[in-house]
Design a protein around this motif. Structure first.
Motif, mmCIF file in Angstrom:
data_model
loop_
_atom_site.group_PDB
_atom_site.id
_atom_site.type_symbol
_atom_site.label_atom_id
_atom_site.label_comp_id
_atom_site.label_asym_id
_atom_site.label_seq_id
_atom_site.Cartn_x
_atom_site.Cartn_y
_atom_site.Cartn_z
ATOM 1 N N ARG A 156 14.059 33.894 -55.343
ATOM 2 C CA ARG A 156 14.794 33.290 -55.805
ATOM 3 C C ARG A 156 16.606 34.268 -54.328
ATOM 4 N NH1 ARG A 156 17.054 33.009 -62.553
ATOM 5 N NH2 ARG A 156 15.763 34.492 -61.609
ATOM 6 N N GLY A 157 16.824 32.687 -54.162
ATOM 7 C CA GLY A 157 17.861 33.685 -53.415
ATOM 8 C C GLY A 157 17.197 33.361 -51.509
ATOM 9 N N GLN A 158 16.125 34.058 -51.634
ATOM 10 C CA GLN A 158 15.554 33.984 -50.286
ATOM 11 C C GLN A 158 15.766 33.160 -49.701
ATOM 12 O OE1 GLN A 158 11.475 35.559 -51.176
ATOM 13 N NE2 GLN A 158 12.796 38.091 -50.280
ATOM 14 N N GLN A 159 15.446 33.377 -48.275
ATOM 15 C CA GLN A 159 15.695 32.396 -46.807
ATOM 16 C C GLN A 159 13.912 31.795 -46.879
ATOM 17 O OE1 GLN A 159 15.086 32.898 -43.776
ATOM 18 N NE2 GLN A 159 15.244 30.737 -43.185
ATOM 19 N N VAL A 160 13.460 30.809 -46.166
ATOM 20 C CA VAL A 160 11.863 30.394 -46.121
ATOM 21 C C VAL A 160 12.169 29.173 -44.851
ATOM 22 C CG1 VAL A 160 11.679 28.665 -47.377
ATOM 23 C CG2 VAL A 160 9.550 30.258 -46.787
ATOM 24 N N THR A 161 10.928 29.753 -44.209
ATOM 25 C CA THR A 161 11.296 28.811 -42.839
ATOM 26 C C THR A 161 9.277 28.678 -43.119
ATOM 27 O OG1 THR A 161 12.663 30.224 -41.267
ATOM 28 C CG2 THR A 161 10.880 28.927 -40.489
ATOM 29 N N LEU A 162 9.340 26.731 -42.811
ATOM 30 C CA LEU A 162 8.140 26.295 -43.156
ATOM 31 C C LEU A 162 7.509 25.912 -41.737
ATOM 32 C CD1 LEU A 162 8.461 25.228 -46.150
ATOM 33 C CD2 LEU A 162 6.746 27.376 -45.265
ATOM 34 N N ARG A 163 6.359 25.714 -40.968
ATOM 35 C CA ARG A 163 6.121 24.844 -39.135
ATOM 36 C C ARG A 163 5.241 24.425 -39.697
ATOM 37 N NH1 ARG A 163 7.578 30.785 -39.110
ATOM 38 N NH2 ARG A 163 8.836 31.394 -37.918
ATOM 39 N N CYS A 164 5.293 23.623 -38.768
ATOM 40 C CA CYS A 164 4.779 22.001 -38.644
ATOM 41 C C CYS A 164 4.310 22.073 -36.681
ATOM 42 C CB CYS A 164 5.512 21.482 -38.325
ATOM 43 S SG CYS A 164 3.932 19.429 -38.513
ATOM 44 N N SER A 165 2.939 22.122 -36.373
ATOM 45 C CA SER A 165 2.229 21.578 -35.089
ATOM 46 C C SER A 165 2.077 19.153 -35.428
ATOM 47 C CB SER A 165 1.956 22.203 -34.603
ATOM 48 O OG SER A 165 2.171 22.980 -34.069
ATOM 49 N N PRO A 166 2.757 18.451 -34.317
ATOM 50 C CA PRO A 166 2.295 17.369 -35.241
ATOM 51 C C PRO A 166 0.896 17.117 -34.318
ATOM 52 C CG PRO A 166 3.845 17.289 -32.457
ATOM 53 C CD PRO A 166 4.221 19.200 -33.819
ATOM 54 N N LYS A 167 0.146 16.197 -34.926
ATOM 55 C CA LYS A 167 -1.326 15.560 -33.924
ATOM 56 C C LYS A 167 -0.583 15.484 -32.365
ATOM 57 C CE LYS A 167 -4.559 11.957 -34.103
ATOM 58 N NZ LYS A 167 -5.326 12.739 -34.185
ATOM 59 N N SER A 168 -1.646 15.268 -31.980
ATOM 60 C CA SER A 168 -1.647 15.469 -30.614
ATOM 61 C C SER A 168 -0.571 14.380 -29.287
ATOM 62 C CB SER A 168 -2.835 16.041 -29.516
ATOM 63 O OG SER A 168 -2.847 15.963 -28.169
#
Lengths: 115, 113
Positions: free
Chosen positions: B15-27
């Motif tokens: 709790r309280g932390q930060q998160v980054t999630l990543r995504c590469s779209p379909k070609s």
């Protein structure tokens, strides 16, 4: 606000049985409707979609859905299920705005097919 | 032809932390939408990015923010994590602002302790 209701949380069928999964949506105007499927361990995939025209829509793998405007329904059907149809099925409607990137999903129906 | 790829697949935060999630779209795709799927629920729309701008937003607080890069990949950032942020985060890509048919990734499973 728009919403989607899926009537059944978990459906258990034997192979060769017929399937009908219920879906009702709340919006009374022009709607774009979708059924997505998520097989175990896989990503969501589009089964079929309805934008306009023939209210009976055919999708992949023998699935079809019927849009009934008067009932605000878009039920998914398959005449004879196979064990490989075991998956979770989501009904969705396009949200407000012009983009299909904004979809409103139901809670899903888990289908288990017994061999 | 690569589909939609997301990273990481699983992560645990407090709790309280930060998160980054990543995504590469379909070609070939240039628009990205993010969804949150809580356990036993359907996916819930967070926001859509097109041409590096947020185009639509669902009912999520400002703690949820995103970014789209010139190569169309995208990040989802969540600040001040709450227990209720535990969910599967899905990225979906499409073509143009109208998105067309969405293709989904397998998701990033976030657990907040």
């Amino acid at each position: 606000a728009q919403s989607v209701s899926q009537h059944n949380h978990h459906v258990i069928l034997s192979e060769a049985a017929s399937l009908e999964l219920g879906c009702n949506y709340s919006y009374g105007g022009t709607v774009n409707l979708f059924w997505y499927v998520q097989y175990p361990g896989q990503h969501l995939q589009l089964l079929l979609k309805y934008f306009s025209g023939d209210p009976l829509v055919k999708g992949i793998k023998g699935f079809e859905a019927e849009f009934i405007k008067s009932k605000f329904s878009f039920n998914l059907r398959k005449p004879s299920v196979q064990w490989s149809d075991t998956a979770e099925y989501f009904c969705a409607v396009k949200g407000y705005g012009g983009s299909q990137g904004n979809l409103i999903f139901g809670k899903g129906t888990k289908l288990s097919v017994k061999p | 032809d690569a589909g939609v790829t997301q990273s990481p697949t699983h992560l645990i935060k407090t709790r309280g932390q930060q998160v980054t999630l990543r995504c590469s779209p379909k070609s070939g795709h240039d628009t990205v939408s993010w969804y949150q799927q809580a356990l036993g629920q359907g996916p819930q729309f967070i926001f859509q990015y097109y041409e590096e701008e947020e185009r639509q937003r669902g009912n999520f607080p400002d703690r949820f923010s995103g970014h789209q890069f010139p190569n169309y990949s995208s990040e989802l950032n969540v600040n001040a994590l709450l227990l209720g942020d535990s969910a599967l985060y899905l990225c979906a890509s499409g073509t143009g602002e109208a998105a067309g048919e969405l293709f989904f990734g397998e998701g990033s499973r976030l657990t907040v302790l």
